[in-house]
Design a protein around this motif. Structure first.
Motif, PDB file in Angstrom:
ATOM      1  N   HIS A  80       0.805  -1.221   0.000  1.00  0.00           N
ATOM      2  CA  HIS A  80       0.000   0.000   0.000  1.00  0.00           C
ATOM      3  C   HIS A  80       0.835   1.265   0.000  1.00  0.00           C
ATOM      4  CE1 HIS A  80       0.482  -0.656   4.387  1.00  0.00           C
ATOM      5  NE2 HIS A  80       0.363   0.654   4.490  1.00  0.00           N
ATOM      6  N   VAL A  84       2.776   1.840  -7.294  1.00  0.00           N
ATOM      7  CA  VAL A  84       2.466   1.009  -8.461  1.00  0.00           C
ATOM      8  C   VAL A  84       1.036   0.512  -8.279  1.00  0.00           C
ATOM      9  CG1 VAL A  84       4.836   0.225  -8.737  1.00  0.00           C
ATOM     10  CG2 VAL A  84       3.267  -1.144  -7.393  1.00  0.00           C
ATOM     11  N   ASN A  85       0.359   0.223  -9.363  1.00  0.00           N
ATOM     12  CA  ASN A  85      -0.971  -0.375  -9.274  1.00  0.00           C
ATOM     13  C   ASN A  85      -1.046  -1.567 -10.207  1.00  0.00           C
ATOM     14  OD1 ASN A  85      -2.022   2.791  -8.550  1.00  0.00           O
ATOM     15  ND2 ASN A  85      -2.753   1.082  -7.333  1.00  0.00           N
ATOM     16  N   THR A  86      -1.903  -2.505  -9.822  1.00  0.00           N
ATOM     17  CA  THR A  86      -1.934  -3.780 -10.519  1.00  0.00           C
ATOM     18  C   THR A  86      -3.295  -4.024 -11.158  1.00  0.00           C
ATOM     19  OG1 THR A  86      -0.467  -4.592  -8.799  1.00  0.00           O
ATOM     20  CG2 THR A  86      -1.445  -6.245 -10.225  1.00  0.00           C
ATOM     21  N   PHE A  88      -5.299  -7.198 -12.007  1.00  0.00           N
ATOM     22  CA  PHE A  88      -5.151  -8.604 -11.658  1.00  0.00           C
ATOM     23  C   PHE A  88      -5.704  -9.516 -12.743  1.00  0.00           C
ATOM     24  CE2 PHE A  88      -4.896  -6.355  -7.724  1.00  0.00           C
ATOM     25  CZ  PHE A  88      -3.956  -7.044  -6.995  1.00  0.00           C
ATOM     26  N   ALA A  92     -10.296  -9.088  -9.894  1.00  0.00           N
ATOM     27  CA  ALA A  92     -10.442  -8.802  -8.455  1.00  0.00           C
ATOM     28  C   ALA A  92     -11.238  -7.534  -8.195  1.00  0.00           C
ATOM     29  CB  ALA A  92      -9.069  -8.727  -7.774  1.00  0.00           C
ATOM     30  N   LEU A  93     -12.285  -7.307  -8.962  1.00  0.00           N
ATOM     31  CA  LEU A  93     -13.163  -6.167  -8.680  1.00  0.00           C
ATOM     32  C   LEU A  93     -13.955  -6.499  -7.427  1.00  0.00           C
ATOM     33  CD1 LEU A  93     -14.482  -5.454 -12.275  1.00  0.00           C
ATOM     34  CD2 LEU A  93     -12.666  -4.269 -11.053  1.00  0.00           C
ATOM     35  N   PHE A  94     -14.174  -5.484  -6.568  1.00  0.00           N
ATOM     36  CA  PHE A  94     -14.890  -5.750  -5.323  1.00  0.00           C
ATOM     37  C   PHE A  94     -16.360  -6.013  -5.620  1.00  0.00           C
ATOM     38  CE2 PHE A  94     -11.471  -2.668  -4.155  1.00  0.00           C
ATOM     39  CZ  PHE A  94     -10.636  -3.612  -3.598  1.00  0.00           C
ATOM     40  N   PHE A 105     -12.148   3.611  -5.076  1.00  0.00           N
ATOM     41  CA  PHE A 105     -11.561   2.989  -3.878  1.00  0.00           C
ATOM     42  C   PHE A 105     -10.201   3.598  -3.520  1.00  0.00           C
ATOM     43  CE2 PHE A 105      -9.552  -0.164  -1.260  1.00  0.00           C
ATOM     44  CZ  PHE A 105     -10.586  -0.785  -0.587  1.00  0.00           C
ATOM     45  N   GLY A 106      -9.319   3.642  -4.504  1.00  0.00           N
ATOM     46  CA  GLY A 106      -7.968   4.156  -4.245  1.00  0.00           C
ATOM     47  C   GLY A 106      -7.971   5.648  -3.963  1.00  0.00           C
ATOM     48  N   ARG A 173      -9.576   1.314 -12.593  1.00  0.00           N
ATOM     49  CA  ARG A 173      -9.364   1.365 -11.149  1.00  0.00           C
ATOM     50  C   ARG A 173      -7.880   1.533 -10.826  1.00  0.00           C
ATOM     51  NH1 ARG A 173     -10.895  -3.714  -7.408  1.00  0.00           N
ATOM     52  NH2 ARG A 173      -9.068  -4.552  -8.450  1.00  0.00           N
ATOM     53  N   ALA A 174      -7.019   0.908 -11.641  1.00  0.00           N
ATOM     54  CA  ALA A 174      -5.583   1.024 -11.396  1.00  0.00           C
ATOM     55  C   ALA A 174      -5.062   2.381 -11.873  1.00  0.00           C
ATOM     56  CB  ALA A 174      -4.848  -0.117 -12.095  1.00  0.00           C
ATOM     57  N   ASN A 177      -5.389   6.096 -10.061  1.00  0.00           N
ATOM     58  CA  ASN A 177      -4.490   6.506  -8.985  1.00  0.00           C
ATOM     59  C   ASN A 177      -3.206   7.133  -9.500  1.00  0.00           C
ATOM     60  OD1 ASN A 177      -6.070   5.249  -6.759  1.00  0.00           O
ATOM     61  ND2 ASN A 177      -5.660   3.441  -7.986  1.00  0.00           N
TER      62      ASN A 177
ATOM     63  N   CYS B 167      -7.464 -12.347  -3.453  1.00  0.00           N
ATOM     64  CA  CYS B 167      -7.153 -11.304  -4.427  1.00  0.00           C
ATOM     65  C   CYS B 167      -7.843  -9.994  -4.076  1.00  0.00           C
ATOM     66  CB  CYS B 167      -7.496 -11.751  -5.844  1.00  0.00           C
ATOM     67  SG  CYS B 167      -9.244 -11.787  -6.216  1.00  0.00           S
ATOM     68  N   TYR B 168      -8.983 -10.039  -3.362  1.00  0.00           N
ATOM     69  CA  TYR B 168      -9.666  -8.790  -3.012  1.00  0.00           C
ATOM     70  C   TYR B 168      -8.833  -7.996  -2.012  1.00  0.00           C
ATOM     71  CZ  TYR B 168     -13.650 -10.981  -5.254  1.00  0.00           C
ATOM     72  OH  TYR B 168     -14.455 -11.584  -6.156  1.00  0.00           O
ATOM     73  N   ALA B 171      -5.978  -6.561  -3.863  1.00  0.00           N
ATOM     74  CA  ALA B 171      -6.378  -5.413  -4.678  1.00  0.00           C
ATOM     75  C   ALA B 171      -6.502  -4.175  -3.800  1.00  0.00           C
ATOM     76  CB  ALA B 171      -7.689  -5.706  -5.390  1.00  0.00           C
ATOM     77  N   GLN B 173      -4.974  -3.537  -0.920  1.00  0.00           N
ATOM     78  CA  GLN B 173      -3.631  -3.094  -0.533  1.00  0.00           C
ATOM     79  C   GLN B 173      -2.961  -2.379  -1.694  1.00  0.00           C
ATOM     80  OE1 GLN B 173      -2.303  -7.110   0.655  1.00  0.00           O
ATOM     81  NE2 GLN B 173      -1.335  -6.058   2.343  1.00  0.00           N
ATOM     82  N   ASP B 174      -3.141  -2.945  -2.867  1.00  0.00           N
ATOM     83  CA  ASP B 174      -2.538  -2.382  -4.069  1.00  0.00           C
ATOM     84  C   ASP B 174      -3.028  -0.961  -4.305  1.00  0.00           C
ATOM     85  OD1 ASP B 174      -0.959  -3.155  -6.568  1.00  0.00           O
ATOM     86  OD2 ASP B 174      -2.789  -2.279  -7.411  1.00  0.00           O
ATOM     87  N   LEU B 175      -4.284  -0.704  -3.930  1.00  0.00           N
ATOM     88  CA  LEU B 175      -4.871   0.616  -4.147  1.00  0.00           C
ATOM     89  C   LEU B 175      -4.587   1.560  -2.990  1.00  0.00           C
ATOM     90  CD1 LEU B 175      -8.208  -0.655  -5.653  1.00  0.00           C
ATOM     91  CD2 LEU B 175      -6.456   0.613  -6.873  1.00  0.00           C
ATOM     92  N   GLY B 176      -3.738   1.111  -2.064  1.00  0.00           N
ATOM     93  CA  GLY B 176      -3.281   2.023  -1.028  1.00  0.00           C
ATOM     94  C   GLY B 176      -3.891   1.821   0.343  1.00  0.00           C
ATOM     95  N   ALA B 177      -4.601   0.715   0.558  1.00  0.00           N
ATOM     96  CA  ALA B 177      -5.219   0.493   1.855  1.00  0.00           C
ATOM     97  C   ALA B 177      -4.233  -0.201   2.786  1.00  0.00           C
ATOM     98  CB  ALA B 177      -6.476  -0.354   1.700  1.00  0.00           C
ATOM     99  N   ASN B 178      -4.080   0.321   4.016  1.00  0.00           N
ATOM    100  CA  ASN B 178      -3.232  -0.370   4.989  1.00  0.00           C
ATOM    101  C   ASN B 178      -4.016  -1.581   5.514  1.00  0.00           C
ATOM    102  OD1 ASN B 178      -4.951   0.437   7.111  1.00  0.00           O
ATOM    103  ND2 ASN B 178      -3.876   2.391   7.273  1.00  0.00           N
TER     104      ASN B 178
END
Lengths: 488, 271
Positions: A80, A84-86, A88, A92-94, A105-106, A173-174, A177, B167-168, B171, B173-178
């Motif tokens: 976090h 970088v952003n991924t 997937f 892995a969409l919520f 989200f980000g 989504r990636a 950010n 993976c959720y 995802a 964490q990847d978007l910046g969540a601690n």
């Protein structure tokens, strides 16, 4: 110590290794990725490309080695905190959020400088951070949706979208950010062919437009050749070659790369001297030098580099008999048998008839000569008993009369290794890890359970991933005792 | 003559008897008829009969009796408190176990006591409390409830949390969540179906629980289940039946509410 900060290098891996439960997945990988580059990690499944990507994203910590980002060591930095952003593999969409909230989200977690500063007790000046306002978030999300052509989909439930649309949401989504590096883990794997082609072009356009670094993981060589500035070919956790698509195609570093990238003819030959190579029992001129005299090598010829001539043409280097000719749209795919035993794959624009004699010409420049990875299987082990040697945990009967416990070196020729369909029929079992056609036979690599790779020349094409049995006739095991000082 | 024909028909039927799939459900249907449908009908009939006549007087008797109503209120309160405690204790346990590779084995250990009859466990608990000198009362009743029902909370939670694709979390964490935000924004909302199954599995049995409060409070606290029991032992079948019906309605209402919130997702879980 960090390496000198190179201005145009954004990510650098140094001697990175990753083990899973003692099994190496990535072995000593080093590379640097330039700012704004489109880099593709290419390789068959299980080659370590995704693991390498996940180490850049921060989901995996390297067992050893260092990852640098803009010259800073980020090896242990959690995901976090990385810029970088991924995207997937399975998006892995919520599922509990709609498209808009997924993309936002980000942004909702982001803190930006507010312009105000404050000074702490020790006199250090800090810039105050603030959250993005609702309006700012909405603007950014909407422009991201516009970028991926999904303007009116903000309120939609992600599960109601098609695969291609989900893919676009994942990219939006990636990208929203504004990362410095976008990581894409086989993002097009789940799409159908037409959609994949369209998305390839869209991704390339996005890359040009945004100008950030893309790191792309795929097992599809065509995708890699189409999209990338640089391709990193990996196999078994080891980098095979890093080069531009053109170079990878025209000058593959070894037989594996040649076989994996596009179609190719791979033959075993001997380098007689500089600029002279022998295969098919004939000597040819080539442009390579620096090999040992009579060194066994692999010759690689791309099918489109072979010219079909009338058999009596003076330029023709050899003749062959056509065994099949198939129309492929922009060319004919011709199979010709040279001297009745070596099969040559040719792409040519003229049609030939089956059973016709044809002449063949190849430019010296198009004969690619490569060192062989190995010319004989060699294993250091010890005698189990007189007449029995232990190899990879199995007991092989042999003709040697050395006593049990002697340290020995066993050599086995590629074509002396017998492979059986049924694991029980062999003395030891193993898994087929690769199979490359070499004109008249297949060269397979069978990995025994202790990870030793047996090179095997066989007439049959063994399926990758199959479990097979291995055995060797007693008289084919060449056994030498190792020097006494190595014997305890 | 007629009897003969009937006999022939019967023989024909027996001869034509085929072992179809539906045949296997007959024993179950018979069982349900005798032990579920019949008692329900008896309860329903009893609730509306007073002195041998159709009447609503049983309802009147119950709803005008303040002590009965306060028992109902206490029962609902105990149900809510027990459910909340089970959730607060059970969620972290289920979460941590879902991260461990040996988690499923420990879950089995948690469920193991369920195979011992709850009366025996409750008696044992009563003896322990008395042995170490803890005064029996509301506290011990709630302890007993939580102790008895917490496995029903942990099981569905553990199943749900284990099945959330990791993976959720990646995802997020990847978007910046601690890690904390990652949990609050992905794992927690995605485990809602498990939370709801857990609540269903705990709340509904608790409000109808019987004997636990009696044993763990030395009869000083009476819950709805015990109250119904008491009515029937005192041969007040009419009022007892009204209370049973009310119980049934409460269970149906909670099921309905939970089903609404969950949009049928809990059905896909273990329970």
């Amino acid at each position: 110590m960090a390496p000198k900060k190179k201005k145009n290098v954004i990510i650098e891996l140094k001697n990175v290794c990753k083990d899973y439960n003692g099994k190496p997945a990535v072995k000593n990988v080093s590379m640097s990725i330039k700012r704004g580059e489109f880099v593709t990690f290419l390789g068959p499944s299980g080659c370590g490309k995704t693991t390498t990507l996940r180490m850049i994203a921060g989901f995996e910590k390297p067992t050893s080695g260092t990852v640098y980002f803009n010259g800073e060591d980020i090896t242990t930095l959690p995901p976090h905190l990385r810029n970088v952003n991924t995207v997937f593999q399975k998006y892995a969409l919520f599922p509990h959020l709609n498209v808009f909230k997924n993309i936002a989200f980000g942004l909702k977690l982001k803190r930006i400088p507010s312009g105000e500063t404050y000074t702490d007790k020790e006199g250090n000046k800090y810039e105050k951070l603030r959250k993005l306002t609702k309006q700012e978030i909405a603007d950014k999300v909407n422009s991201a949706l516009k970028l991926v052509d999904l303007e009116d989909y903000g309120h939609r439930n992600v599960n109601s979208l098609s695969g291609g649309q989900q893919q676009r949401v994942a990219i939006a989504r990636a990208l929203v950010n504004e990362p410095e590096v976008l990581l894409l883990d086989e993002p097009l794997g789940a799409l159908d062919l037409k959609m994949r082609k369209d998305m390839q072009i869209e991704l390339m356009n996005m890359h040009k437009k945004i100008g950030i670094t893309f790191i792309y993981v795929t097992h599809d060589q065509e995708e890699a050749l189409t999209m990338s500035d640089t391709i990193v070919v990996m196999r078994d956790g080891v980098i095979q070659q890093i080069a531009t698509p053109q170079k990878i195609y025209d000058e593959p570093a070894n037989a594996f790369v040649a076989d994996f990238i596009g179609e190719s003819n791979i033959f075993s030959g001997v380098m007689i001297e500089d600029f002279k190579v022998e295969f098919f029992g004939k000597t040819f001129e080539c442009v390579d030098k620096g090999f040992k005299h009579n060194e066994p090598i692999d010759v690689i010829i791309r099918p489109e580099d072979i010219y079909v001539l009338p058999p009596d043409n003076a330029a023709s280097m050899m003749t062959g008999q056509v065994t099949s000719c198939v129309f492929k749209g922009d060319h004919y795919q011709i199979l010709a048998l040279i001297d009745g035993e070596n099969e040559l794959l040719i792409h040519d624009t003229t049609e030939v008839k089956v059973n016709d004699e044809i002449g063949i010409f190849i430019k010296p420049f198009d004969l690619h000569i490569m060192h062989k990875a190995r010319i004989i299987n060699e294993i250091e082990t010890e005698m189990w008993d007189t007449g029995v040697v232990e190899i990879c945990g199995g007991k092989f009967p042999c003709k040697s009369d050395l006593p049990g416990g002697t340290r020995v070196k066993v050599s086995i020729d590629f074509d002396d290794v017998q492979v059986f369909d049924d694991e029980e029929d062999g003395i030891i079992g193993g898994e087929v890890v690769s199979s490359i056609y070499k004109g008249s036979y297949y060269q397979c690599i069978v990995r025994a359970d202790n990870h030793y790779n047996f090179f095997v020349d066989t007439d049959d094409d063994w399926l990758k991933g199959d479990r097979v049995g291995i055995s060797v006739a007693p008289e084919k095991l060449i056994i030498e005792a190792l020097p006494a000082e190595e014997n305890k | 003559m007629k009897a003969k024909e009937f006999g022939k028909k019967l023989i024909g039927k027996v001869r034509n008897f085929r072992l179809t799939r539906s045949v296997f459900s007959y024993p179950y249907i018979l069982f349900m008829l005798i032990f579920v449908v019949t008692p329900l009908v008896i309860v329903l009939v009893n609730a509306f009969i007073y002195d041998g006549h159709f009447s609503f007087r049983n309802f009147g008797a119950f709803f005008t009796d303040s002590s009965s109503l306060s028992v109902l209120a206490t029962s609902l309160a105990v149900g809510v408190i027990t459910t909340v405690l089970c959730l607060v204790i059970g969620y972290p346990v289920a979460y941590i176990l879902s991260k461990w590779s040996s988690g499923s084995i420990i879950v089995v250990l948690i469920i193991l006591p369920m195979w011992v009859n709850f009366l025996i466990r409750t008696y044992a608990l009563q003896n322990i409390f008395e042995g170490i000198g803890i005064k029996l009362g509301m506290g011990t009743v709630i302890f007993g409830m939580v102790y008895n029902f917490i496995p029903y909370m942990i099981m569905p939670l553990h199943t749900t949390i284990t099945n959330i694709d990791k993976c959720y979390a990646e995802a997020a964490q990847d978007l910046g969540a601690n890690p904390v935000v990652t949990f609050l924004k992905t794992t927690l909302p995605l485990s809602v179906p498990g939370i709801i199954s857990g609540i269903t599995m705990v709340f509904i049995p608790t409000i109808s629980a019987f004997a636990i409060s009696e044993l763990l409070s030395k009869n000083s606290i009476m819950l709805f289940g015990d109250s119904i029991n008491l009515k029937f032992t005192n041969q007040l079948y009419g009022v007892g039946s009204v209370m049973s019906l009310l119980m049934l309605v409460l269970v149906l209402i909670s099921n309905f509410i939970i089903g609404k919130i969950n949009k049928g997702e809990a059905a896909r879980n273990l329970w």
